[in-house]
Design a protein around this motif. Structure first.
Motif, PDB file in Angstrom:
ATOM      1  N   ASN A 126       0.821  -1.214   0.000  1.00 17.40           N
ATOM      2  CA  ASN A 126       0.000   0.000   0.000  1.00 17.40           C
ATOM      3  C   ASN A 126       0.856   1.266   0.000  1.00 17.40           C
ATOM      4  O   ASN A 126       0.563   2.233  -0.706  1.00 17.40           O
ATOM      5  CB  ASN A 126      -0.942   0.016   1.211  1.00 17.40           C
ATOM      6  N   LEU A 127       1.903   1.270   0.799  1.00 18.09           N
ATOM      7  CA  LEU A 127       2.810   2.427   0.828  1.00 18.09           C
ATOM      8  C   LEU A 127       3.454   2.640  -0.541  1.00 18.09           C
ATOM      9  O   LEU A 127       3.551   3.771  -1.021  1.00 18.09           O
ATOM     10  CB  LEU A 127       3.896   2.229   1.888  1.00 18.09           C
ATOM     11  N   ALA A 128       3.889   1.549  -1.155  1.00 20.71           N
ATOM     12  CA  ALA A 128       4.551   1.647  -2.460  1.00 20.71           C
ATOM     13  C   ALA A 128       3.614   2.232  -3.512  1.00 20.71           C
ATOM     14  O   ALA A 128       4.017   3.091  -4.299  1.00 20.71           O
ATOM     15  CB  ALA A 128       5.058   0.275  -2.892  1.00 20.71           C
ATOM     16  N   ILE A 129       2.373   1.799  -3.512  1.00 16.35           N
ATOM     17  CA  ILE A 129       1.392   2.319  -4.473  1.00 16.35           C
ATOM     18  C   ILE A 129       1.250   3.829  -4.313  1.00 16.35           C
ATOM     19  O   ILE A 129       1.151   4.561  -5.295  1.00 16.35           O
ATOM     20  CB  ILE A 129       0.011   1.635  -4.266  1.00 16.35           C
ATOM     21  N   CYS A 130       1.255   4.293  -3.070  1.00 22.05           N
ATOM     22  CA  CYS A 130       1.048   5.719  -2.787  1.00 22.05           C
ATOM     23  C   CYS A 130       2.280   6.574  -3.056  1.00 22.05           C
ATOM     24  O   CYS A 130       2.152   7.719  -3.493  1.00 22.05           O
ATOM     25  CB  CYS A 130       0.625   5.912  -1.330  1.00 22.05           C
ATOM     26  N   ILE A 131       3.463   6.048  -2.791  1.00 20.05           N
ATOM     27  CA  ILE A 131       4.670   6.891  -2.822  1.00 20.05           C
ATOM     28  C   ILE A 131       5.511   6.697  -4.088  1.00 20.05           C
ATOM     29  O   ILE A 131       6.226   7.616  -4.504  1.00 20.05           O
ATOM     30  CB  ILE A 131       5.514   6.679  -1.547  1.00 20.05           C
ATOM     31  N   ALA A 132       5.436   5.540  -4.728  1.00 24.11           N
ATOM     32  CA  ALA A 132       6.297   5.240  -5.881  1.00 24.11           C
ATOM     33  C   ALA A 132       6.227   6.287  -6.998  1.00 24.11           C
ATOM     34  O   ALA A 132       7.273   6.700  -7.502  1.00 24.11           O
ATOM     35  CB  ALA A 132       5.987   3.850  -6.439  1.00 24.11           C
TER      36      ALA A 132
END
Length: 180
Positions: A126-132
């Motif tokens: 979830n973090l990766a989807i938001c920050i990538a």
């Protein structure tokens, strides 16, 4: 911003996914851009997260360097995790020192949030989807389909970076900000 995200992010449900007040975001961004003093501790952590992603998106050429884009995208196609980690470390060595220092702090924050994902519902995926999309983008624009595929690959890379940040950046990444 990172210190506040480090302190409040792990206990904030949906950090980086939810956005704060657009009006507050715009006002604070204008103040920050003009060099005015801003006390983010008095603001919503969601506004701070939005401001931070905006800051990352405005780094010329991206923090991971658009010039190295193809190399970053192909990292996960390599052998086992050790080989992937070595490739990532070699790519980090090609970045300006300031970028690497900032990346260490970013992944220290993301690791701290991910460690409390049951509470905040923000696991590494979830973090990766938001920050990538704020960390790397291609040097030239492309079609929506190619862009969508690119974002998937970069999100997978960022997820790998979060899940392996201690092996990539060193164990001290967990204590860059001291104790909460």
């Amino acid at each position: 911003m990172l210190f506040l995200l480090y302190q409040e992010g792990p206990s904030t449900k949906g950090i980086f996914r939810r956005s704060g007040s657009a009006k507050t975001f715009k006002e604070l961004k204008e103040k920050l851009d003009s060099g005015s003093e801003v006390d983010l501790a008095c603001e919503s952590i969601f506004v701070t997260a939005s401001l931070f992603k905006d800051f990352l998106r405005n780094i010329p050429g991206s923090i991971l360097s658009s010039q190295l884009c193809d190399k970053w995208v192909s990292v996960l196609d390599q052998g086992n995790n050790e080989e992937k980690i070595k490739s990532i470390q070699r790519l980090l060595e090609q970045l300006p020192r300031a970028n690497v220092v900032l990346l260490r702090y970013i992944f220290g924050v993301l690791h701290g949030i991910e460690m409390r994902s049951e509470e905040n519902q923000m696991n590494a995926f979830n973090l990766a989807i938001c920050i990538a999309p704020s960390l790397l983008w291609p040097p030239v624009s492309s079609t929506p389909d190619i862009e969508s595929e690119f974002i998937k690959k970069i999100s997978s890379l960022v997820q790998f970076l979060i899940e392996n940040c201690c092996r990539i950046f060193g164990d001290e990444i967990t204590s860059l900000f001291g104790e909460i």
